[in-house]
Design a protein around this motif. Structure first.
Motif, PDB file in Angstrom:
ATOM      1  N   ASN A  11      21.051  42.570  47.865  1.00 43.80           N
ATOM      2  CA  ASN A  11      19.838  41.941  48.393  1.00 43.80           C
ATOM      3  C   ASN A  11      19.891  40.416  48.286  1.00 43.80           C
ATOM      4  OD1 ASN A  11      19.595  41.646  45.662  1.00 43.80           O
ATOM      5  ND2 ASN A  11      17.766  42.924  45.437  1.00 43.80           N
ATOM      6  N   ASN A  12      21.078  39.853  48.499  1.00 43.45           N
ATOM      7  CA  ASN A  12      21.256  38.396  48.491  1.00 43.45           C
ATOM      8  C   ASN A  12      20.954  37.758  47.141  1.00 43.45           C
ATOM      9  OD1 ASN A  12      21.990  38.557  51.123  1.00 43.45           O
ATOM     10  ND2 ASN A  12      20.198  37.532  51.973  1.00 43.45           N
ATOM     11  N   ARG A  13      21.077  38.531  46.061  1.00 42.36           N
ATOM     12  CA  ARG A  13      20.850  38.025  44.705  1.00 42.36           C
ATOM     13  C   ARG A  13      22.198  37.825  44.035  1.00 42.36           C
ATOM     14  NH1 ARG A  13      18.956  41.075  39.955  1.00 42.36           N
ATOM     15  NH2 ARG A  13      19.674  42.780  41.263  1.00 42.36           N
ATOM     16  N   LEU A  14      22.406  36.642  43.461  1.00 46.07           N
ATOM     17  CA  LEU A  14      23.673  36.332  42.821  1.00 46.07           C
ATOM     18  C   LEU A  14      23.447  35.764  41.432  1.00 46.07           C
ATOM     19  CD1 LEU A  14      24.155  35.668  46.088  1.00 46.07           C
ATOM     20  CD2 LEU A  14      26.392  35.010  45.216  1.00 46.07           C
ATOM     21  N   LEU A  15      24.361  36.079  40.547  1.00 46.95           N
ATOM     22  CA  LEU A  15      24.449  35.385  39.277  1.00 46.95           C
ATOM     23  C   LEU A  15      25.415  34.235  39.482  1.00 46.95           C
ATOM     24  CD1 LEU A  15      24.674  36.895  35.753  1.00 46.95           C
ATOM     25  CD2 LEU A  15      26.177  35.018  36.382  1.00 46.95           C
ATOM     26  N   ILE A  16      24.966  33.018  39.204  1.00 46.39           N
ATOM     27  CA  ILE A  16      25.802  31.836  39.380  1.00 46.39           C
ATOM     28  C   ILE A  16      26.061  31.225  38.011  1.00 46.39           C
ATOM     29  CG2 ILE A  16      26.047  29.585  40.472  1.00 46.39           C
ATOM     30  CD1 ILE A  16      24.142  30.478  42.634  1.00 46.39           C
ATOM     31  N   GLY A  17      27.299  31.304  37.573  1.00 53.02           N
ATOM     32  CA  GLY A  17      27.686  30.732  36.293  1.00 53.02           C
ATOM     33  C   GLY A  17      28.359  29.394  36.487  1.00 53.02           C
ATOM     34  N   ARG A  18      28.077  28.475  35.586  1.00 48.91           N
ATOM     35  CA  ARG A  18      28.668  27.132  35.678  1.00 48.91           C
ATOM     36  C   ARG A  18      29.463  26.855  34.417  1.00 48.91           C
ATOM     37  NH1 ARG A  18      23.755  27.806  36.949  1.00 48.91           N
ATOM     38  NH2 ARG A  18      23.128  27.608  39.117  1.00 48.91           N
ATOM     39  N   TYR A  19      30.594  26.207  34.583  1.00 50.79           N
ATOM     40  CA  TYR A  19      31.436  25.928  33.423  1.00 50.79           C
ATOM     41  C   TYR A  19      31.670  24.433  33.296  1.00 50.79           C
ATOM     42  CZ  TYR A  19      34.636  26.952  37.352  1.00 50.79           C
ATOM     43  OH  TYR A  19      35.233  27.034  38.570  1.00 50.79           O
ATOM     44  N   HIS A  20      31.963  24.026  32.074  1.00 47.68           N
ATOM     45  CA  HIS A  20      32.171  22.603  31.798  1.00 47.68           C
ATOM     46  C   HIS A  20      33.588  22.332  31.302  1.00 47.68           C
ATOM     47  CE1 HIS A  20      31.700  18.557  30.330  1.00 47.68           C
ATOM     48  NE2 HIS A  20      31.969  18.934  29.099  1.00 47.68           N
ATOM     49  N   GLU A  21      33.954  22.943  30.158  1.00 53.30           N
ATOM     50  CA  GLU A  21      35.257  22.649  29.563  1.00 53.30           C
ATOM     51  C   GLU A  21      36.397  23.090  30.481  1.00 53.30           C
ATOM     52  OE1 GLU A  21      37.601  23.140  25.288  1.00 53.30           O
ATOM     53  OE2 GLU A  21      35.589  23.954  25.546  1.00 53.30           O
ATOM     54  N   ILE A  22      36.212  24.195  31.179  1.00 50.91           N
ATOM     55  CA  ILE A  22      37.248  24.664  32.114  1.00 50.91           C
ATOM     56  C   ILE A  22      37.543  23.599  33.162  1.00 50.91           C
ATOM     57  CG2 ILE A  22      37.738  26.337  33.943  1.00 50.91           C
ATOM     58  CD1 ILE A  22      36.211  28.392  32.325  1.00 50.91           C
ATOM     59  N   GLY A  23      36.512  22.874  33.580  1.00 54.03           N
ATOM     60  CA  GLY A  23      36.684  21.854  34.603  1.00 54.03           C
ATOM     61  C   GLY A  23      37.552  20.688  34.172  1.00 54.03           C
ATOM     62  N   LEU A  24      37.859  20.601  32.871  1.00 61.23           N
ATOM     63  CA  LEU A  24      38.677  19.494  32.360  1.00 61.23           C
ATOM     64  C   LEU A  24      40.149  19.856  32.259  1.00 61.23           C
ATOM     65  CD1 LEU A  24      36.288  18.443  29.419  1.00 61.23           C
ATOM     66  CD2 LEU A  24      36.293  17.604  31.783  1.00 61.23           C
ATOM     67  N   LYS A  25      40.530  21.043  32.752  1.00 61.04           N
ATOM     68  CA  LYS A  25      41.883  21.559  32.516  1.00 61.04           C
ATOM     69  C   LYS A  25      42.918  21.115  33.538  1.00 61.04           C
ATOM     70  CE  LYS A  25      40.936  23.619  28.749  1.00 61.04           C
ATOM     71  NZ  LYS A  25      41.506  23.110  27.496  1.00 61.04           N
ATOM     72  N   GLY A  26      42.527  20.319  34.492  1.00 63.35           N
ATOM     73  CA  GLY A  26      43.500  19.758  35.427  1.00 63.35           C
ATOM     74  C   GLY A  26      44.283  20.821  36.182  1.00 63.35           C
ATOM     75  N   GLY A  27      45.617  20.686  36.157  1.00 63.92           N
ATOM     76  CA  GLY A  27      46.467  21.595  36.919  1.00 63.92           C
ATOM     77  C   GLY A  27      46.449  23.028  36.428  1.00 63.92           C
ATOM     78  N   ASN A  28      46.011  23.258  35.185  1.00 59.42           N
ATOM     79  CA  ASN A  28      45.934  24.619  34.646  1.00 59.42           C
ATOM     80  C   ASN A  28      44.575  25.268  34.865  1.00 59.42           C
ATOM     81  OD1 ASN A  28      48.560  24.836  33.570  1.00 59.42           O
ATOM     82  ND2 ASN A  28      47.954  23.612  31.796  1.00 59.42           N
ATOM     83  N   ARG A  29      43.687  24.586  35.522  1.00 63.13           N
ATOM     84  CA  ARG A  29      42.317  25.095  35.671  1.00 63.13           C
ATOM     85  C   ARG A  29      42.283  26.463  36.345  1.00 63.13           C
ATOM     86  NH1 ARG A  29      37.486  21.835  38.837  1.00 63.13           N
ATOM     87  NH2 ARG A  29      36.438  23.674  39.632  1.00 63.13           N
ATOM     88  N   TRP A  30      43.140  26.689  37.321  1.00 62.25           N
ATOM     89  CA  TRP A  30      43.111  27.959  38.057  1.00 62.25           C
ATOM     90  C   TRP A  30      43.293  29.148  37.124  1.00 62.25           C
ATOM     91  CZ3 TRP A  30      47.195  31.315  37.787  1.00 62.25           C
ATOM     92  CH2 TRP A  30      48.400  30.808  37.290  1.00 62.25           C
ATOM     93  N   ARG A  31      44.125  28.976  36.079  1.00 62.49           N
ATOM     94  CA  ARG A  31      44.382  30.084  35.150  1.00 62.49           C
ATOM     95  C   ARG A  31      43.134  30.431  34.349  1.00 62.49           C
ATOM     96  NH1 ARG A  31      46.444  30.544  29.886  1.00 62.49           N
ATOM     97  NH2 ARG A  31      46.672  28.287  29.679  1.00 62.49           N
ATOM     98  N   PHE A  32      42.387  29.419  33.928  1.00 61.34           N
ATOM     99  CA  PHE A  32      41.150  29.647  33.179  1.00 61.34           C
ATOM    100  C   PHE A  32      40.078  30.267  34.075  1.00 61.34           C
ATOM    101  CE2 PHE A  32      43.472  26.560  30.750  1.00 61.34           C
ATOM    102  CZ  PHE A  32      43.157  26.828  29.428  1.00 61.34           C
ATOM    103  N   VAL A  33      40.022  29.792  35.320  1.00 62.40           N
ATOM    104  CA  VAL A  33      39.041  30.334  36.259  1.00 62.40           C
ATOM    105  C   VAL A  33      39.345  31.800  36.562  1.00 62.40           C
ATOM    106  CG1 VAL A  33      38.175  30.191  38.629  1.00 62.40           C
ATOM    107  CG2 VAL A  33      38.480  28.097  37.274  1.00 62.40           C
TER     108      VAL A  33
END
Length: 408
Positions: A11-33
């Motif tokens: 029904n168009n309802r989503l849980l939207i999570g936001r991250y902070h420390e993961i965003g600082l991981k540079g080239g390795n960020r994809w693995r954390f995501v």
């Protein structure tokens, strides 16, 4: 728009999570995501979520119509790596649709004051963030007669304008922070059944470490109470990583042998050294790279700096002590916050209180301890303890009864 969101189960309802420390991981960020996405799928395994994917610094989880906001929020609160999250309604990129969604979101809350916070990631949208806040705020005020309070609102409505849709929510929840479990390696927690070790486990899981547990008990010399507590605590902690193994080691007979062969003041140090040897061997079997304890410097006799140094010499792996600089009040506060305190203080008879001398050595010397250990067949004792270890496999969302194996 995703086909999931047009189906009868969504029904168009989503849980939207936001991250902070993961965003600082540079080239390795994809693995954390990717690990964050996998962990959310595991947490929601019994709820039937739709697509789970990342969009910029956000984790997007399509929620089925039957899943309550409360249960969705409860599961998301277990996901290390999320800084905060909302349960949002997806609407078309059109101002009137955003207004209607904001009014509907606010209608379900009993509040007298509110404000609107907007973030426009899609710069093609004709209104900027401030304009969106003014327009949507005016619509909510007129429709529901609420008072605008930009400083301390009882209700905060959040509007996010992304490239393909807008998302509207009326509550933001704090996430547990940290890094996703599974990104920091694997460890084995010495779980005593007391207050400290569950907190130590939680702190290391928050840093991305996946853990298993080992509990040393004295049954049949005492009751099974400590084993039952350890199983309950391990199950509570497994909610944060969804699968774990608890290994229950019978230690009472080893203690009796130490009592019979070693000087009374050294008993506690010898107990702990044998625990480290057994735990190290078990850690190898579950592919753990470190041991984790709930030790706090100076808290008990075995946790003086001299004794910790001597005890550590018996371990074949590094020992992580995340609570080493914390005092008891700080540890108790964290135990209450993560929900383990009430279980930890239940009365039991654990091996740590069995055969403890009145005046244990607080400044042991390695040479003296090794001389005392010469009276023992250490490899045989360790091997026998491992052979008799009971393994309990835990999972979350969990079956009615954990799977138990009698041997490693």
């Amino acid at each position: 728009m995703s086909h999931h969101l047009n189906g009868e189960n969504y029904n168009n309802r989503l849980l939207i999570g936001r991250y902070h420390e993961i965003g600082l991981k540079g080239g390795n960020r994809w693995r954390f995501v990717r690990q964050l996405e996998d962990n959310m799928r595991a947490a929601m395994a019994d709820c039937g979520p739709g697509r789970i994917h990342s969009e910029g610094p956000r984790l997007m989880v399509e929620l089925p119509a039957h899943l309550s906001d409360e249960l969705a929020a409860e599961r998301a609160a277990l996901i290390f790596g999320l800084q905060n999250f909302t349960i949002s309604r997806r609407v078309e990129l059109e101002l009137e649709a955003i207004k209607r969604a904001a009014i509907e979101a606010a209608r379900g809350h009993e509040n007298e004051s509110f404000r609107v916070r907007a973030r426009r990631d899609d710069k093609r949208f004709p209104l900027n963030s401030l304009d969106i806040e003014r327009e949507v705020g005016a619509a909510v005020k007129d429709a529901l007669k609420l008072r605008v309070d930009l400083t301390h609102p009882e209700l905060a409505i959040m509007v996010e304008v992304l490239p393909r849709a807008a998302y509207v929510s009326a509550a933001k929840y704090a996430g547990p922070g940290g890094l996703p479990v599974g990104t920091g390696g694997r460890g084995l927690v010495l779980l005593s059944g007391g207050i400290d070790s569950p907190v130590a486990a939680h702190r290391m899981m928050r840093r991305g470490l996946r853990v298993d547990f080992v509990h040393f008990h004295a049954w049949p010399l005492v009751t099974k109470a400590s084993q039952e507590k350890a199983r309950e605590l391990a199950a509570m902690l497994t909610r944060y990583q969804f699968h774990a193994t608890l290994m229950q080691v019978a230690f009472g007979e080893i203690q009796r042998e130490i009592v019979a062969r070693a000087a009374r003041p050294l008993r506690v140090v010898l107990y702990r050294r044998f625990m480290m040897r057994i735990a190290s061997a078990l850690a190898v079997r579950v592919r753990a790279s470190a041991l984790i304890t709930g030790e706090s410097l100076g808290q008990v006799a075995s946790q003086t700096l001299d004794n910790m140094a001597v005890i550590e010499q018996a371990a074949a792996l590094p020992i992580l002590r995340p609570l080493v600089g914390m005092d008891k009040n700080e540890i108790v506060d964290q135990a209450r916050a993560i929900g383990t305190f009430d279980t930890s203080i239940l009365p039991d008879q654990d091996c740590c209180s069995l055969f403890v001398p009145l005046h244990p050595e607080t400044h042991s010397r390695l040479e003296e301890v090794e001389q005392a250990e010469a009276a023992f067949d250490i490899p045989a004792i360790v091997e026998a303890a491992i052979a008799a270890t009971e393994r309990v496999r835990l999972s979350f969302p969990s079956p009615a009864q954990p799977e138990i194996e009698l041997r490693n």
